[in-house]
Scaffold this motif. Structure first.
Motif, PDB file in Angstrom:
ATOM      1  N   ARG A   8       0.828  -1.001   0.090  1.00  0.00           N
ATOM      2  CA  ARG A   8       0.041   0.051   0.035  1.00  0.00           C
ATOM      3  C   ARG A   8       1.032   1.295  -0.183  1.00  0.00           C
ATOM      4  O   ARG A   8       0.711   2.252  -0.649  1.00  0.00           O
ATOM      5  CB  ARG A   8      -0.930  -0.090   1.197  1.00  0.00           C
ATOM      6  CG  ARG A   8      -1.891   1.188   1.176  1.00  0.00           C
ATOM      7  CD  ARG A   8      -3.192   0.899   0.566  1.00  0.00           C
ATOM      8  NE  ARG A   8      -3.793   2.109  -0.030  1.00  0.00           N
ATOM      9  CZ  ARG A   8      -4.538   2.873   0.489  1.00  0.00           C
ATOM     10  NH1 ARG A   8      -4.719   2.474   1.917  1.00  0.00           N
ATOM     11  NH2 ARG A   8      -4.993   4.023   0.121  1.00  0.00           N
ATOM     12  N   CYS A   9       2.097   1.311   1.006  1.00  0.00           N
ATOM     13  CA  CYS A   9       2.866   2.478   0.916  1.00  0.00           C
ATOM     14  C   CYS A   9       3.407   2.872  -0.340  1.00  0.00           C
ATOM     15  O   CYS A   9       3.524   3.946  -0.864  1.00  0.00           O
ATOM     16  CB  CYS A   9       3.700   2.297   2.160  1.00  0.00           C
ATOM     17  SG  CYS A   9       3.038   2.563   3.565  1.00  0.00           S
ATOM     18  N   ALA A  10       4.190   1.520  -1.096  1.00  0.00           N
ATOM     19  CA  ALA A  10       4.664   1.674  -2.317  1.00  0.00           C
ATOM     20  C   ALA A  10       3.581   2.210  -3.327  1.00  0.00           C
ATOM     21  O   ALA A  10       4.245   3.103  -4.249  1.00  0.00           O
ATOM     22  CB  ALA A  10       5.233   0.334  -2.582  1.00  0.00           C
ATOM     23  N   GLY A  11       2.456   1.900  -3.218  1.00  0.00           N
ATOM     24  CA  GLY A  11       1.401   2.302  -4.049  1.00  0.00           C
ATOM     25  C   GLY A  11       1.080   3.752  -4.226  1.00  0.00           C
ATOM     26  O   GLY A  11       0.514   4.094  -5.406  1.00  0.00           O
ATOM     27  N   VAL A  12       1.479   4.540  -3.094  1.00  0.00           N
ATOM     28  CA  VAL A  12       0.816   5.842  -3.133  1.00  0.00           C
ATOM     29  C   VAL A  12       1.978   6.948  -3.241  1.00  0.00           C
ATOM     30  O   VAL A  12       1.703   8.116  -3.316  1.00  0.00           O
ATOM     31  CB  VAL A  12       0.243   6.269  -1.739  1.00  0.00           C
ATOM     32  CG1 VAL A  12      -0.892   5.271  -1.635  1.00  0.00           C
ATOM     33  CG2 VAL A  12       1.199   5.989  -0.536  1.00  0.00           C
ATOM     34  N   LEU A  13       3.262   6.514  -3.263  1.00  0.00           N
ATOM     35  CA  LEU A  13       4.286   7.350  -3.448  1.00  0.00           C
ATOM     36  C   LEU A  13       4.331   8.373  -4.641  1.00  0.00           C
ATOM     37  O   LEU A  13       5.216   9.218  -4.601  1.00  0.00           O
ATOM     38  CB  LEU A  13       5.731   6.734  -3.207  1.00  0.00           C
ATOM     39  CG  LEU A  13       5.954   6.183  -1.649  1.00  0.00           C
ATOM     40  CD1 LEU A  13       7.340   5.442  -1.741  1.00  0.00           C
ATOM     41  CD2 LEU A  13       5.706   7.079  -0.642  1.00  0.00           C
ATOM     42  N   HIS A  14       3.862   8.006  -5.774  1.00  0.00           N
ATOM     43  CA  HIS A  14       3.753   8.498  -7.097  1.00  0.00           C
ATOM     44  C   HIS A  14       2.922   9.478  -7.282  1.00  0.00           C
ATOM     45  O   HIS A  14       2.680  10.301  -8.293  1.00  0.00           O
ATOM     46  CB  HIS A  14       3.537   7.634  -8.327  1.00  0.00           C
ATOM     47  CG  HIS A  14       2.404   6.876  -8.220  1.00  0.00           C
ATOM     48  ND1 HIS A  14       1.876   5.986  -7.425  1.00  0.00           N
ATOM     49  CD2 HIS A  14       1.413   7.156  -9.099  1.00  0.00           C
ATOM     50  CE1 HIS A  14       0.859   5.515  -7.748  1.00  0.00           C
ATOM     51  NE2 HIS A  14       0.227   6.242  -8.895  1.00  0.00           N
ATOM     52  N   HIS A  15       1.892   9.558  -6.204  1.00  0.00           N
ATOM     53  CA  HIS A  15       0.548  10.382  -6.354  1.00  0.00           C
ATOM     54  C   HIS A  15       1.027  11.971  -6.593  1.00  0.00           C
ATOM     55  O   HIS A  15       1.787  12.265  -5.779  1.00  0.00           O
ATOM     56  CB  HIS A  15      -0.343  10.402  -5.031  1.00  0.00           C
ATOM     57  CG  HIS A  15      -1.173   9.095  -4.962  1.00  0.00           C
ATOM     58  ND1 HIS A  15      -2.157   8.824  -4.070  1.00  0.00           N
ATOM     59  CD2 HIS A  15      -1.019   8.039  -5.574  1.00  0.00           C
ATOM     60  CE1 HIS A  15      -2.568   7.664  -4.327  1.00  0.00           C
ATOM     61  NE2 HIS A  15      -2.023   7.089  -5.226  1.00  0.00           N
ATOM     62  N   PRO A  16       0.406  12.523  -7.573  1.00  0.00           N
ATOM     63  CA  PRO A  16       0.980  13.841  -7.812  1.00  0.00           C
ATOM     64  C   PRO A  16       0.331  14.824  -6.939  1.00  0.00           C
ATOM     65  O   PRO A  16      -0.561  14.551  -6.070  1.00  0.00           O
ATOM     66  CB  PRO A  16       0.413  14.111  -9.345  1.00  0.00           C
ATOM     67  CG  PRO A  16      -0.688  13.266  -9.355  1.00  0.00           C
ATOM     68  CD  PRO A  16      -0.388  12.126  -8.662  1.00  0.00           C
ATOM     69  N   ALA A  17       1.228  16.103  -6.937  1.00  0.00           N
ATOM     70  CA  ALA A  17       0.486  17.083  -5.987  1.00  0.00           C
ATOM     71  C   ALA A  17      -0.913  17.658  -6.534  1.00  0.00           C
ATOM     72  O   ALA A  17      -0.923  17.828  -7.781  1.00  0.00           O
ATOM     73  CB  ALA A  17       1.606  18.117  -5.878  1.00  0.00           C
ATOM     74  N   ALA A  18      -1.537  17.944  -5.430  1.00  0.00           N
ATOM     75  CA  ALA A  18      -3.055  18.465  -6.032  1.00  0.00           C
ATOM     76  C   ALA A  18      -2.811  20.238  -6.487  1.00  0.00           C
ATOM     77  O   ALA A  18      -1.577  20.598  -6.116  1.00  0.00           O
ATOM     78  CB  ALA A  18      -3.789  18.466  -5.028  1.00  0.00           C
ATOM     79  N   ASP A  19      -3.659  20.750  -7.339  1.00  0.00           N
ATOM     80  CA  ASP A  19      -3.735  22.166  -7.597  1.00  0.00           C
ATOM     81  C   ASP A  19      -4.437  22.738  -6.611  1.00  0.00           C
ATOM     82  O   ASP A  19      -5.761  22.866  -6.262  1.00  0.00           O
ATOM     83  CB  ASP A  19      -4.376  22.033  -8.710  1.00  0.00           C
ATOM     84  CG  ASP A  19      -4.586  23.535  -9.403  1.00  0.00           C
ATOM     85  OD1 ASP A  19      -4.038  24.515  -8.824  1.00  0.00           O
ATOM     86  OD2 ASP A  19      -5.378  23.884 -10.315  1.00  0.00           O
ATOM     87  N   PRO A  20      -3.507  23.733  -5.672  1.00  0.00           N
ATOM     88  CA  PRO A  20      -4.348  24.462  -4.754  1.00  0.00           C
ATOM     89  C   PRO A  20      -5.377  25.536  -5.306  1.00  0.00           C
ATOM     90  O   PRO A  20      -6.542  25.817  -4.420  1.00  0.00           O
ATOM     91  CB  PRO A  20      -3.082  25.425  -4.264  1.00  0.00           C
ATOM     92  CG  PRO A  20      -1.858  24.587  -4.564  1.00  0.00           C
ATOM     93  CD  PRO A  20      -2.304  23.926  -6.046  1.00  0.00           C
ATOM     94  N   ALA A  21      -5.279  26.030  -6.571  1.00  0.00           N
ATOM     95  CA  ALA A  21      -6.369  26.917  -6.965  1.00  0.00           C
ATOM     96  C   ALA A  21      -7.735  25.949  -7.275  1.00  0.00           C
ATOM     97  O   ALA A  21      -8.818  26.485  -6.799  1.00  0.00           O
ATOM     98  CB  ALA A  21      -5.957  27.305  -8.281  1.00  0.00           C
TER      99      ALA A  21
END
Length: 681
Positions: free
Chosen positions: A447-460
């Motif tokens: 599970r931890c390995a699978g979330v490390l690539h999640h991109p940053a969100a758009d604050p706007a």
């Protein structure tokens, strides 16, 4: 409110400091002394001169300085007055341990007094009825339970459960906490306030957020926007499924888009991660706090056990974690190191033959991790705590090989045990010091390995969601289907041609005007599940059949005067539910396979408002049932959804549910509609 002094205090006063063992006042002072808080500590007690060597004064007003934080460890009835004294003194904030406030009906007036006092002075208050705040980085435990601080690190924890926070501080998993907050009753500050503040603290890279109540949706989303701005990763665990009660019974939307599901949609929109239990919450936060963001989603699993490899592959499949095939170049490099009985593949089982050999292990980790399809390396390594000297050397050499291989990579490397207890604290700490991520548990490793690539969100985008959050309002009245469809027609949403018939003759006339087969439905605001009530008939043809159906519908109990809606039968297509719910944390669009399958398949995607047509098309493709939509006009469905959201906003509707919408290659038609207005206090 400014929480900076409260979360990073240089001076602390404990009101109710006591020499009595077991009391909050005694424990609070003992914690500060035992953990060597470097700032000024004062006790406040009417008669004691010192507690645990800390000097005491009779009253807050007698302190030589205005403390950054006041810990109030006295009975509930004394708290509002003490807050006023702290405010007069210019204190930076307060922590209140006492119970007896709004958690009991009799304590609600007292909590209102506490809140009013805090707001009058502008003094931030943690609690009441909580465990307090532990700024680990400042070695400043303002905590009601025994507390021994470890090495500070990049992970903050904000918890609406005191016990979750207590257990996190006591855990042995290489979790280096930065700040821990137990919210208590949230009389003045809630979880969103703390999240917003800790996201701005130097050194915080991830926040674990345990919630029992959602709170103010707009404020929470703005706090998530601040996290996105600072690239602070967030993991959320929500307790309770939060059924919607009457909503769940009155519409399909209520059963597939409950409060927890709306919160999850918001968290995922913010680039956050959803946890399912406290252990996973802490492991995920640890991984996100320690590891760099992976450049791509692929994970390679490295282990010396065929069983672990197989189970890891199964878990990856269940969790949707990609284990890409290795390139020919990688296979060649691995084959040069592996023993003859091993196969170069992903997962990579290098067998027990090489276990404990530093050089080959390092080569395997480096070669596997260097594959261009790999973003994250996950190595399984169990370390029993009680080993004799010879056995310990093998285990330690195996781990040394993993560390050496990781140093040759510019990618995150996680080392997971198969069972949580097989990742001892000294091993976990050593891995953190070496730049690797220790994970306790086989499934948690995947599970931890699978979330490390999640991109940053758009604050706007997040701020737009917060700005669109609705002012709370009570549910209003339901519209009849005919009334609902008149609103849809005016909004440009396609509906079947039809007419309202007050008697059998009018029904026949309506059917003739429509032509062909018709659908006939009782039309009343209290009829929302017409099929269950026997209040709808389909494919009715001919005058005689229309009359017979009209009479049968009107013969239903209590329906003698209910008009009947006569509509054209829509040509067959794929049934989709499209709904907008505006009475939750934030307004959301809900898309799902429609008709009777909505609750049976539990296949829905939620999109916070506002959104554009491209977002709707993407949501439709994320449904498990997406293959059924092949060939239908997705642009028409997306246009219908955007028009529905605009209608819900402009007409101030609480809930709009179109189920089903018939999707075809030539467009989308709403054949049933449920609408409820909103009331404002």
């Amino acid at each position: 409110m400014d929480l900076s002094r409260l979360l990073d205090p240089r001076s602390i006063a404990v009101v109710g400091a006591s020499a009595r063992p077991g009391s909050y006042g005694n424990q609070a002072v003992a914690n500060l002394v035992a953990n060597r808080f470097p700032g000024q500590v004062f006790g406040v007690h009417p008669t004691a001169s010192a507690v645990h060597g800390v000097p005491c004064v009779p009253r807050l007003a007698d302190l030589p300085v205005a403390p950054d934080a006041v810990v109030i460890a006295t009975p509930a009835a004394t708290v509002p007055g003490l807050l006023a004294e702290a405010g007069d003194l210019g204190a930076g904030g307060a922590v209140v341990f006492a119970a007896g406030f709004a958690e009991t009906p009799g304590g609600r007036p007292l909590q209102r007094r506490l809140r009013d006092t805090a707001l009058r002075y502008g003094i931030p208050v943690c609690g009441p009825n909580g465990n307090g705040i532990v700024p680990v980085h400042a070695r400043a435990p303002m905590w009601g339970d025994a507390c021994v601080l470890g090495t500070p690190g990049p992970v903050a924890l904000v918890s609406q459960s005191g016990n979750v926070a207590v257990n996190a501080l006591a855990s042995t998993r290489g979790l280096r906490l930065h700040t821990v907050v137990s919210c208590g009753n949230q009389a003045v500050l809630d979880a969103a306030d703390y999240l917003d503040t800790v996201a701005g603290l130097p050194g915080v890279r991830a926040v674990a957020l345990y919630l029992e109540a959602d709170g103010d949706g707009a404020k929470l989303v703005r706090a998530l926007a601040r996290c996105a701005e600072r690239d602070v990763r967030v993991v959320v665990l929500k307790a309770g499924a939060s059924p919607l009660g009457a909503d769940a019974a009155a519409s399909h939307t209520g059963s597939v888009a409950g409060d927890a599901r709306v919160l999850r949609a918001v968290v995922e929109e913010a680039g956050g991660v959803w946890a399912h239990h406290p252990h996973e919450l802490l492991e995920l936060a640890k991984a996100l706090g320690y590891a760099r963001r992976a450049a791509r989603p692929g994970t390679v699993v490295v282990t010396c056990s065929g069983g672990d490899a197989a189970i890891a592959a199964d878990e990856a499949h269940r969790l949707g974690v990609a284990l890409p095939a290795l390139s020919e170049h990688t296979v060649t490099a691995l084959s040069a190191v592996l023993p003859p009985q091993a196969t170069a593949a992903n997962p990579l089982d290098y067998t027990a033959v090489l276990f404990g050999q530093v050089g080959p292990t390092a080569d395997l980790v480096a070669h596997a991790g260097a594959d261009p399809a790999v973003g994250t390396v996950l190595v399984y390594h169990d370390r029993p705590a009680d080993l004799d000297t010879a056995a310990a050397a093998d285990w330690d050499d195996a781990l040394a090989g993993v560390v050496a291989g990781a140093k040759r990579l510019d990618k995150p490397v996680l080392v997971a045990s198969t069972l949580p207890e097989l990742m001892p604290e000294p091993v976990a700490e050593a891995l953190v010091d070496a730049g690797l991520v220790p994970v306790a548990g086989l499934r948690e490793g995947v599970r931890c390995a699978g979330v490390l690539h999640h991109p940053a969100a758009d604050p706007a985008r997040l701020r737009a969601i917060a700005d669109g959050a609705t002012v709370p309002g009570a549910p209003g009245g339901w519209l009849s289907e005919h009334g609902a469809k008149e609103l849809l027609r005016a909004a440009g949403i396609r509906i079947p041609p039809g007419h309202l018939a007050p008697d059998a003759d009018a029904a026949v006339t309506a059917a003739r005007r429509v032509g062909g087969a018709v659908a006939m439905k009782l039309n009343d605001a209290d009829l929302r599940h017409k099929s269950d009530a026997g209040a709808v008939r389909l494919n009715v043809r001919g005058d005689a059949a229309v009359r017979a159906v009209f009479d049968a519908l009107r013969a239903l109990p209590g329906r003698g005067g209910t008009p009947v809606l006569v509509e054209e039968m829509c040509a067959p297509g794929v049934e989709v539910m499209v709904a907008v719910r505006r009475n939750g944390l934030v307004p959301v669009l809900v898309v799902a396979l429609g008709g009777v399958w909505v609750e049976v398949l539990d296949d829905a995607v939620l999109v916070p408002l506002p959104f554009d047509a491209a977002t709707v098309r993407d949501a439709l493709r994320r449904l498990r049932a997406a293959p059924l939509l092949a060939g239908v006009d997705l642009d028409a469905l997306a246009d219908l959804a955007t028009r529905l959201a605009a209608l819900a906003r402009d007409a101030d509707l609480d809930l709009v549910e179109l189920n089903p919408v018939i999707a075809r290659p030539d467009g989308a038609t709403a054949v049933d509609a449920v609408i409820r207005r909103r009331l404002h206090e």
